[in-house]
Design a protein around this motif. Structure first.
Motif, PDB file in Angstrom:
ATOM      1  N   VAL A  98      38.304  52.198  37.627  1.00 34.22           N
ATOM      2  CA  VAL A  98      37.543  50.953  37.500  1.00 34.22           C
ATOM      3  C   VAL A  98      38.130  50.071  36.404  1.00 34.22           C
ATOM      4  O   VAL A  98      38.580  50.559  35.371  1.00 34.22           O
ATOM      5  CB  VAL A  98      36.055  51.237  37.217  1.00 34.22           C
ATOM      6  CG1 VAL A  98      35.441  52.022  38.355  1.00 34.22           C
ATOM      7  CG2 VAL A  98      35.887  51.976  35.901  1.00 34.22           C
ATOM      8  N   PRO A  99      38.127  48.746  36.609  1.00 34.66           N
ATOM      9  CA  PRO A  99      38.580  47.815  35.575  1.00 34.66           C
ATOM     10  C   PRO A  99      37.426  47.431  34.657  1.00 34.66           C
ATOM     11  O   PRO A  99      36.261  47.747  34.934  1.00 34.66           O
ATOM     12  CB  PRO A  99      39.035  46.600  36.393  1.00 34.66           C
ATOM     13  CG  PRO A  99      38.069  46.585  37.546  1.00 34.66           C
ATOM     14  CD  PRO A  99      37.780  48.048  37.863  1.00 34.66           C
ATOM     15  N   THR A 100      37.743  46.740  33.598  1.00 35.43           N
ATOM     16  CA  THR A 100      36.737  46.176  32.702  1.00 35.43           C
ATOM     17  C   THR A 100      36.703  44.668  32.909  1.00 35.43           C
ATOM     18  O   THR A 100      37.741  44.029  33.057  1.00 35.43           O
ATOM     19  CB  THR A 100      37.069  46.486  31.232  1.00 35.43           C
ATOM     20  OG1 THR A 100      36.999  47.893  31.019  1.00 35.43           O
ATOM     21  CG2 THR A 100      36.096  45.794  30.278  1.00 35.43           C
ATOM     22  N   LEU A 101      35.505  44.109  32.938  1.00 38.24           N
ATOM     23  CA  LEU A 101      35.331  42.660  33.038  1.00 38.24           C
ATOM     24  C   LEU A 101      35.042  42.112  31.647  1.00 38.24           C
ATOM     25  O   LEU A 101      34.085  42.531  31.001  1.00 38.24           O
ATOM     26  CB  LEU A 101      34.182  42.324  33.988  1.00 38.24           C
ATOM     27  CG  LEU A 101      33.751  40.856  34.056  1.00 38.24           C
ATOM     28  CD1 LEU A 101      34.886  39.971  34.555  1.00 38.24           C
ATOM     29  CD2 LEU A 101      32.509  40.700  34.924  1.00 38.24           C
ATOM     30  N   VAL A 102      35.882  41.187  31.197  1.00 33.55           N
ATOM     31  CA  VAL A 102      35.700  40.542  29.894  1.00 33.55           C
ATOM     32  C   VAL A 102      35.143  39.141  30.119  1.00 33.55           C
ATOM     33  O   VAL A 102      35.771  38.312  30.786  1.00 33.55           O
ATOM     34  CB  VAL A 102      37.027  40.458  29.117  1.00 33.55           C
ATOM     35  CG1 VAL A 102      36.821  39.724  27.792  1.00 33.55           C
ATOM     36  CG2 VAL A 102      37.585  41.857  28.866  1.00 33.55           C
ATOM     37  N   LEU A 103      33.958  38.891  29.583  1.00 35.05           N
ATOM     38  CA  LEU A 103      33.368  37.561  29.628  1.00 35.05           C
ATOM     39  C   LEU A 103      33.702  36.856  28.324  1.00 35.05           C
ATOM     40  O   LEU A 103      33.518  37.422  27.242  1.00 35.05           O
ATOM     41  CB  LEU A 103      31.847  37.654  29.801  1.00 35.05           C
ATOM     42  CG  LEU A 103      31.347  38.453  31.006  1.00 35.05           C
ATOM     43  CD1 LEU A 103      29.825  38.487  31.015  1.00 35.05           C
ATOM     44  CD2 LEU A 103      31.882  37.878  32.308  1.00 35.05           C
ATOM     45  N   PHE A 104      34.209  35.629  28.416  1.00 29.43           N
ATOM     46  CA  PHE A 104      34.605  34.922  27.201  1.00 29.43           C
ATOM     47  C   PHE A 104      34.193  33.464  27.286  1.00 29.43           C
ATOM     48  O   PHE A 104      33.717  32.985  28.312  1.00 29.43           O
ATOM     49  CB  PHE A 104      36.111  35.059  26.960  1.00 29.43           C
ATOM     50  CG  PHE A 104      36.978  34.280  27.927  1.00 29.43           C
ATOM     51  CD1 PHE A 104      37.459  33.017  27.603  1.00 29.43           C
ATOM     52  CD2 PHE A 104      37.343  34.823  29.162  1.00 29.43           C
ATOM     53  CE1 PHE A 104      38.259  32.301  28.482  1.00 29.43           C
ATOM     54  CE2 PHE A 104      38.155  34.125  30.045  1.00 29.43           C
ATOM     55  CZ  PHE A 104      38.606  32.855  29.714  1.00 29.43           C
ATOM     56  N   ARG A 105      34.419  32.768  26.206  1.00 35.68           N
ATOM     57  CA  ARG A 105      34.062  31.354  26.131  1.00 35.68           C
ATOM     58  C   ARG A 105      35.208  30.586  25.481  1.00 35.68           C
ATOM     59  O   ARG A 105      35.563  30.846  24.337  1.00 35.68           O
ATOM     60  CB  ARG A 105      32.779  31.191  25.316  1.00 35.68           C
ATOM     61  CG  ARG A 105      32.320  29.752  25.116  1.00 35.68           C
ATOM     62  CD  ARG A 105      31.031  29.715  24.317  1.00 35.68           C
ATOM     63  NE  ARG A 105      29.874  30.055  25.138  1.00 35.68           N
ATOM     64  CZ  ARG A 105      28.690  30.404  24.643  1.00 35.68           C
ATOM     65  NH1 ARG A 105      28.523  30.514  23.348  1.00 35.68           N
ATOM     66  NH2 ARG A 105      27.682  30.668  25.453  1.00 35.68           N
ATOM     67  N   GLY A 106      35.808  29.681  26.236  1.00 39.12           N
ATOM     68  CA  GLY A 106      36.820  28.784  25.672  1.00 39.12           C
ATOM     69  C   GLY A 106      38.226  29.316  25.721  1.00 39.12           C
ATOM     70  O   GLY A 106      39.100  28.729  26.332  1.00 39.12           O
ATOM     71  N   ALA A 107      38.480  30.433  25.051  1.00 41.68           N
ATOM     72  CA  ALA A 107      39.810  31.030  25.007  1.00 41.68           C
ATOM     73  C   ALA A 107      39.667  32.508  24.723  1.00 41.68           C
ATOM     74  O   ALA A 107      38.651  32.956  24.204  1.00 41.68           O
ATOM     75  CB  ALA A 107      40.667  30.361  23.934  1.00 41.68           C
ATOM     76  N   VAL A 108      40.713  33.249  25.079  1.00 41.43           N
ATOM     77  CA  VAL A 108      40.621  34.698  24.933  1.00 41.43           C
ATOM     78  C   VAL A 108      42.017  35.278  24.759  1.00 41.43           C
ATOM     79  O   VAL A 108      43.014  34.690  25.195  1.00 41.43           O
ATOM     80  CB  VAL A 108      39.940  35.332  26.173  1.00 41.43           C
ATOM     81  CG1 VAL A 108      40.831  35.260  27.397  1.00 41.43           C
ATOM     82  CG2 VAL A 108      39.493  36.765  25.906  1.00 41.43           C
ATOM     83  N   GLN A 109      42.089  36.424  24.096  1.00 43.43           N
ATOM     84  CA  GLN A 109      43.335  37.164  23.973  1.00 43.43           C
ATOM     85  C   GLN A 109      43.283  38.388  24.872  1.00 43.43           C
ATOM     86  O   GLN A 109      42.254  39.051  24.968  1.00 43.43           O
ATOM     87  CB  GLN A 109      43.564  37.608  22.520  1.00 43.43           C
ATOM     88  CG  GLN A 109      43.947  36.484  21.568  1.00 43.43           C
ATOM     89  CD  GLN A 109      45.359  35.989  21.797  1.00 43.43           C
ATOM     90  OE1 GLN A 109      46.168  36.682  22.401  1.00 43.43           O
ATOM     91  NE2 GLN A 109      45.657  34.803  21.316  1.00 43.43           N
ATOM     92  N   SER A 110      44.382  38.649  25.563  1.00 44.36           N
ATOM     93  CA  SER A 110      44.486  39.826  26.418  1.00 44.36           C
ATOM     94  C   SER A 110      45.834  40.484  26.186  1.00 44.36           C
ATOM     95  O   SER A 110      46.666  39.967  25.433  1.00 44.36           O
ATOM     96  CB  SER A 110      44.366  39.412  27.900  1.00 44.36           C
ATOM     97  OG  SER A 110      45.557  38.777  28.328  1.00 44.36           O
ATOM     98  N   ALA A 111      46.065  41.601  26.849  1.00 37.03           N
ATOM     99  CA  ALA A 111      47.368  42.262  26.754  1.00 37.03           C
ATOM    100  C   ALA A 111      48.459  41.413  27.387  1.00 37.03           C
ATOM    101  O   ALA A 111      49.652  41.666  27.176  1.00 37.03           O
ATOM    102  CB  ALA A 111      47.313  43.627  27.433  1.00 37.03           C
TER     103      ALA A 111
END
Length: 280
Positions: A98-111
């Motif tokens: 299963v994946p993870t869902l990231v909820l963010f606002r405006g901008a986000v950092q990921s791998a």
């Protein structure tokens, strides 16, 4: 879509209280990277809506609408977990992670680097996470004429479709092929990737209807309307541009609707082989 009061997923990471400041500064290099990455794996709405007013300076408690968006996304993710947890072993002979869902606002950092909300939802294979600024649902309804619960569910299911592609080793192979391809061929490979993810979203919609009874009259039409709204030709036309098929990276409105419905009608992974149909 019947979703209230149903089980939600535990694999949701809510960063919306952090605002854009919690994502860190993207910078010029990071923005260029996400433009390239997001245009492949996400739904690039920047030509249509420009910079989203994401309320990036807001922190603290979420509004009632924000909370509902979070609960809704959690329920849809839980449904995808059950569907793909059954389909992948049955049809592909492998377990589903299963994946993870990231909820963010405006901008986000990921791998995969930093991302702006204007790039739309995206999937990062580097950390196996889906990234979604829930304001995108408002953009769909108010600026893209693609509102409705099931339209929003289609967006999440499409990004989960990219995760399924990653599980099957498809994304890695496509990345290698694109590195050796011309710009036109690279764009064509991107289109095939997106159409297959649409087809996988259709499989989810079929199973959601059969297993959970959550699909109501008009829901499928909402999903088709959403698929149309994120077609490259529609986005380019809405931005006042002449559609240029060679520049398409996600597929036309007609293609996206066609592959969504193919998945819904068949429920079979092998019927979603957009690459095979293209002779690859």
């Amino acid at each position: 879509m019947e979703w209230r009061g149903r089980r939600g997923s535990r694999n949701v990471e809510d960063r919306r209280r952090m605002g854009a400041g919690g994502a860190g500064s993207i910078g010029i290099v990071g923005m260029l990277a996400v433009l390239a990455f997001g245009y492949f794996f996400g739904v690039d709405i920047s030509p249509l809506v420009g910079q989203m007013d994401s309320g990036s300076t807001q922190t603290g408690e979420l509004s009632e609408a924000d909370q509902q968006y979070g609960e809704f996304s959690s329920v849809v993710l839980a449904d995808t977990e059950e569907v793909w947890g059954q389909i992948l072993p049955e049809q592909a002979g492998r377990d589903y992670t299963v994946p993870t869902l990231v909820l963010f606002r405006g901008a986000v950092q990921s791998a995969c680097g930093g991302a702006s909300a204007a790039m739309g939802p995206f999937y990062c294979p580097g950390d196996q996470r889906l990234y979604l600024d829930t304001q995108f649902f408002d953009v769909m309804s108010q600026r893209m004429n693609a509102g409705g619960d099931f339209a929003a569910a289609y967006v999440i299911a499409h990004e989960v479709g990219h995760h399924v592609q990653n599980q099957l080793g498809i994304l890695g192979e496509v990345t290698k092929m694109r590195q050796r391809a011309s710009e036109a061929d690279s764009n064509a490979l991107s289109v095939l990737t997106e159409l297959q993810a649409d087809c996988f979203a259709g499989i989810w919609a079929r199973e959601a209807s059969e297993q959970f009874g959550s699909v109501q009259e008009g829901d499928l039409e909402e999903a088709q309307n959403a698929a149309r709204a994120v077609g490259d030709d529609v986005i380019q036309s809405s931005a006042g541009r002449t559609p240029m098929p060679d520049s398409f990276t996600h597929g036309s409105a007609e293609q996206r609707q066609e592959w969504l419905m193919r998945g819904f009608r068949t429920g079979q992974l092998d019927q979603c082989n957009s690459f095979g149909e293209a002779g690859l």
